[in-house]
Design a protein around this motif. Structure first.
Motif, PDB file in Angstrom:
ATOM      1  N   ILE B 157       0.678  -0.975  -0.164  1.00 30.75           N
ATOM      2  CA  ILE B 157      -0.153   0.237  -0.387  1.00 30.75           C
ATOM      3  C   ILE B 157       1.135   1.291   0.363  1.00 30.75           C
ATOM      4  N   ILE B 178      -1.805  11.012   4.341  1.00 26.95           N
ATOM      5  CA  ILE B 178      -2.755  10.236   3.082  1.00 26.95           C
ATOM      6  C   ILE B 178      -2.787   8.430   3.861  1.00 26.95           C
ATOM      7  N   PRO B 181      -4.683   6.960   7.085  1.00 26.17           N
ATOM      8  CA  PRO B 181      -5.806   6.525   7.001  1.00 26.17           C
ATOM      9  C   PRO B 181      -6.030   4.779   6.542  1.00 26.17           C
ATOM     10  N   LEU B 182      -4.854   4.465   5.249  1.00 31.99           N
ATOM     11  CA  LEU B 182      -5.429   3.408   4.753  1.00 31.99           C
ATOM     12  C   LEU B 182      -4.330   2.233   5.342  1.00 31.99           C
ATOM     13  N   ILE B 184      -4.047   1.854   8.522  1.00 32.00           N
ATOM     14  CA  ILE B 184      -4.736   1.281  10.456  1.00 32.00           C
ATOM     15  C   ILE B 184      -5.099   0.196   9.818  1.00 32.00           C
ATOM     16  N   PRO B 185      -6.040  -0.241   8.565  1.00 31.98           N
ATOM     17  CA  PRO B 185      -6.718  -1.896   9.095  1.00 31.98           C
ATOM     18  C   PRO B 185      -5.194  -2.700   9.298  1.00 31.98           C
ATOM     19  N   TRP B 188      -3.591  -2.295  12.212  1.00 29.78           N
ATOM     20  CA  TRP B 188      -4.763  -2.795  13.312  1.00 29.78           C
ATOM     21  C   TRP B 188      -4.657  -4.947  13.370  1.00 29.78           C
ATOM     22  N   ILE B 189      -4.470  -5.437  12.296  1.00 31.31           N
ATOM     23  CA  ILE B 189      -3.912  -6.678  11.864  1.00 31.31           C
ATOM     24  C   ILE B 189      -2.780  -7.474  12.679  1.00 31.31           C
TER      25      ILE B 189
ATOM     26  N   ILE C 114     -12.366   6.869  10.964  1.00 29.84           N
ATOM     27  CA  ILE C 114     -11.112   6.160   9.658  1.00 29.84           C
ATOM     28  C   ILE C 114     -12.008   7.287   8.161  1.00 29.84           C
ATOM     29  N   ALA C 121      -7.141  13.666   4.176  1.00 29.19           N
ATOM     30  CA  ALA C 121      -6.917  13.070   3.781  1.00 29.19           C
ATOM     31  C   ALA C 121      -6.803  13.406   2.299  1.00 29.19           C
ATOM     32  N   TYR C 142      -6.407   8.435  -5.923  1.00 28.86           N
ATOM     33  CA  TYR C 142      -6.153   7.913  -4.563  1.00 28.86           C
ATOM     34  C   TYR C 142      -8.270   7.435  -3.819  1.00 28.86           C
ATOM     35  N   TYR C 161     -12.405  -8.517  14.584  1.00 33.63           N
ATOM     36  CA  TYR C 161     -12.258  -7.367  16.119  1.00 33.63           C
ATOM     37  C   TYR C 161     -13.903  -7.502  16.390  1.00 33.63           C
TER      38      TYR C 161
END
Lengths: 45, 233, 220, 206
Positions: B157, B178, B181-182, B184-185, B188-189, C114, C121, C142, C161
């Motif tokens: 990514i 930028i 947010p992308l 994060i998942p 997290w995992i 998010i 962003a 994007y 989760y």
């Protein structure tokens, strides 16, 4: 007053309308910019 | 249909040749200037050391360990990940690059480069961390694969986002905004997986596959979309 | 356009239905009326994001009317941004009423935050690309990439989760205590807010088209 | 050589934000022709060359590049050699590595041939960052011509070159312009003399 749950409902609705009003205000400002540009363009001609 | 797929294969072979050339070029430049990788490794070493200096005597829960590992990896890699594209723009070599190669070739070469870089950083950071913090995962293969899959997803990514950022006027400061947010998942995992591997949980194949699937999806879409980032269409 | 103007009729009816007609829910009481505003607003913020992403895809495929399509994606995102902020605020008020805290990092809350970050962003990217002639391509990519990642966030993460809090009151409420009248009201308001979104969206698009035409005729 | 290239531009214009760089440019060039683009600074010479190379897109108008009558829609760069002052080379790569990065053929001796042709033989293993600007210009020209492409686009090819360098350049252009399509953007009358037709952007815009 604050313990009344309807108070919160009232606040939520108010916030949503404020948000939409801000959006309208932004559009309004954009329209006035375009208005100015149009009148300038017409003046040049 | 057959002709089309044959065409695709032939194009793939030509691509391969160019990709090797592009990769070689990137590695030559990287090892001659050594700017970004040195800073990344120094950053990784210093943060690992300072974390262990201040907290080695404490008995941190495994979840905190896993968060620390990923924070260190992520921030040490951040700089060099976007750097690979930013360098081309800053030194004005992007025209030279794009006049001699296809956008897809550039994407794949940069992706591979970033991936290798990321792996190098994790290979340095993780043993260092484990050594200084005196912890050892119960199931080492699970631990290693969680780190590996997380790195794959993160590098896939951030390559695309690095290309986007290189084309803007603000570059590295924008990259954090930028990419957050992308990524994060994935973070997290990965943190969850690594934590459960340190705690000695059973192998969580589903989430490992999720990370790989995530990178697959991102890579294939980026492959299609990269030319729109790289040049005006 | 006529369809969207229906919002002038439907919105008052919706407010009437939600505040006066519907009986209060069992556990929450009158505070449950927040639901009829919070859910449609949240729905619109996801819808606006989806519309912006779809316009970006259309833009990259067709590569025509670049300026107009770019503006359409941007307008949708701008409306979505406002609605996302509204969702976060109203949601936190509701959380305060039902759980006693403004913020809990429940999966649903996390995903909306998010989404908000993605919007922020996007706008910072858009303004950083001001001098780049290829802004439409980059900002569309994007949006598309984040649209691909969004489902991972919204659907998979909460399932993988489970929230730190066991089943929340709201979730129970939704599952068990939603009566027919409530369902009708909720549906009604979702439709109304969608129309409101469409209405504002049409207006901003018209305005963008005027600006584009004006600029292109300016210097010929 | 059976490869006949044809560049047809009709009514090209390019705007950058609100300001317009040029408009209404039309021309057509074929293989075996040399075409010049001239005009004062800021009239969009480099932009036009970059549009032909596919690095930028025209805001309006159509540009068609055809090979044997069929329009090239993909991988245009395979047919093009390009040199421009805006194109920096890799500072950390040596002269030979830069040239071989641009080289797409099989026969590697050609790389050495071109390097010594442009008089860079003794600088072969130096990194590009320690070269002088004239030597860099020679290296740029090498990367443009090394694949003997069907279309050669040269933006200010003679800048920073000494007499000897220009001699080599002119000789090479004379040689390739018999078969290839050469486009030169410059203000130097000496370079423009190489071509028999072209456009003046200053006249186009008025």
């Amino acid at each position: 007053m604050i313990s009344n749950p309807l108070f919160f409902v009232f606040i939520v609705v108010l916030i949503i309308w404020i948000g939409i009003a801000l959006l309208l205000f932004r559009i309004d400002r954009k329209i006035s910019l375009v208005e100015k540009e149009v009148s300038e363009a017409l003046d040049e001609k | 249909m057959i002709r089309r797929s044959l065409n695709f294969v032939i194009r793939g072979l030509i691509l391969q040749n160019r990709i090797v050339k592009l990769l070689k070029k990137d590695f030559y430049i990287e090892f001659r200037s050594r700017a970004s990788i040195n800073i990344s490794l120094a950053f990784a070493g210093i943060t690992t050391l300072s974390v262990s200096l201040t907290s080695a005597t404490m008995n941190l829960p495994f979840r905190v360990h896993s968060i620390l590992i990923w924070v260190i990896i992520f921030f040490s890699a951040m700089n060099s990940l976007s750097h690979i594209f930013i360098r081309e723009e800053e030194e004005g070599t992007s025209i030279f690059l794009s006049i001699h190669s296809e956008a897809e070739e550039i994407y794949i070469a940069k992706l591979l480069f970033n991936f290798i870089l990321f792996i190098v950083i994790t290979v340095v950071v993780t043993p260092l961390y484990l050594f200084f913090m005196q912890i050892w995962p119960e199931n080492f293969i699970f631990f290693a694969s969680s780190v590996f899959c997380g790195s794959t997803a993160l590098s896939s990514i951030t390559t695309t986002l690095g290309a986007i950022v290189a084309k803007t006027s603000m570059r590295s400061s924008l990259f954090t905004v930028i990419s957050f947010p992308l990524t994060i998942p994935v973070l997290w995992i990965s943190i969850n997986l690594t934590a459960s591997s340190l705690e000695g949980g059973s192998v969580d194949l589903l989430n490992l596959l999720f990370l790989l699937a995530f990178s697959g999806v991102i890579v294939s879409f980026s492959y299609l979309l990269f030319k729109f980032i790289w040049m005006e269409q | 356009m006529f369809l969207y103007r229906l919002v002038y009729v439907l919105m008052p009816i919706g407010i009437f239905l939600s505040l006066l007609w519907v009986p209060p829910a069992n556990i929450l009481g009158d505070a449950s009326r927040i639901l009829y505003f919070h859910v449609p607003v949240a729905w619109v913020s996801f819808l606006a994001f989806l519309v912006a992403g779809l316009h970006s895809i259309a833009l990259l495929i067709k590569k025509s009317e670049i300026l107009y399509r770019e503006a359409m994606a941007y307008n949708s995102a701008a409306i979505g941004m406002v609605f996302t902020v509204l969702t976060v605020i109203t949601g936190s008020i509701w959380a305060k009423v039902s759980w006693g805290h403004f913020w809990n990092w429940d999966p649903r809350e996390t995903s909306i935050v998010i989404l908000m970050l993605i919007y922020i962003a996007y706008f910072s990217l858009f303004s950083a690309l001001k001098s780049n002639p290829n802004r439409w391509g980059i900002s569309s990519v994007y949006l598309i990439i984040s649209m691909i990642i969004a489902p991972f966030l919204i659907f998979i993460v909460p399932r993988v989760y489970p929230s730190l809090h066991p089943d929340t009151i709201i979730n129970q409420d939704k599952k068990i205590h939603l009566e027919a009248s409530m369902r009708i009201t909720l549906f009604f308001l979702v439709v109304t807010f969608t129309l409101l979104y469409g209405y504002i969206y049409k207006i901003t698009n018209k305005l963008s088209l005027i600006i584009i035409k004006l600029r292109s005729s300016h210097d010929i | 050589m059976h490869e006949r290239y044809l560049i047809e531009a009709s009514n090209l214009s390019r705007r950058f934000g609100k300001s317009r760089i040029f408009r209404g440019i039309s021309f057509s060039v074929e293989s075996g022709e040399c075409f010049f683009i001239t005009g004062p600074n800021g009239s969009g010479k480099s932009t036009l060359v970059q549009i032909i190379a596919g690095l930028q897109k025209p805001s309006e108008g159509k540009l068609a590049i055809k090979l044997n009558g069929k329009e090239i829609l993909e991988s245009l760069w395979r047919h093009i050699g390009f040199a421009s002052p805006a194109m920096n080379l890799y500072e950390r790569l040596t002269v030979y590595e830069n040239a071989s990065f641009a080289f797409r053929g099989k026969d590697k001796s050609l790389i050495n041939h071109y390097i010594s042709l442009f008089g860079l033989g003794k600088h072969k293993d130096k990194e590009a960052r320690i070269l002088s600007s004239g030597l860099r210009q020679r290296l740029r020209l090498i990367t443009a011509m090394i694949n003997s492409p069907g279309i050669v686009l040269l933006d200010e090819p003679g800048s920073n070159l000494d007499v000897e360098g220009k001699d080599v350049l002119f000789r090479e252009i004379e040689k390739i312009k018999k078969e290839s399509l050469v486009i030169i953007a410059s203000n130097d009358p000496e370079e423009l003399k190489l071509c028999h037709k072209g456009i003046d952007l200053a006249k186009q815009n008025s």
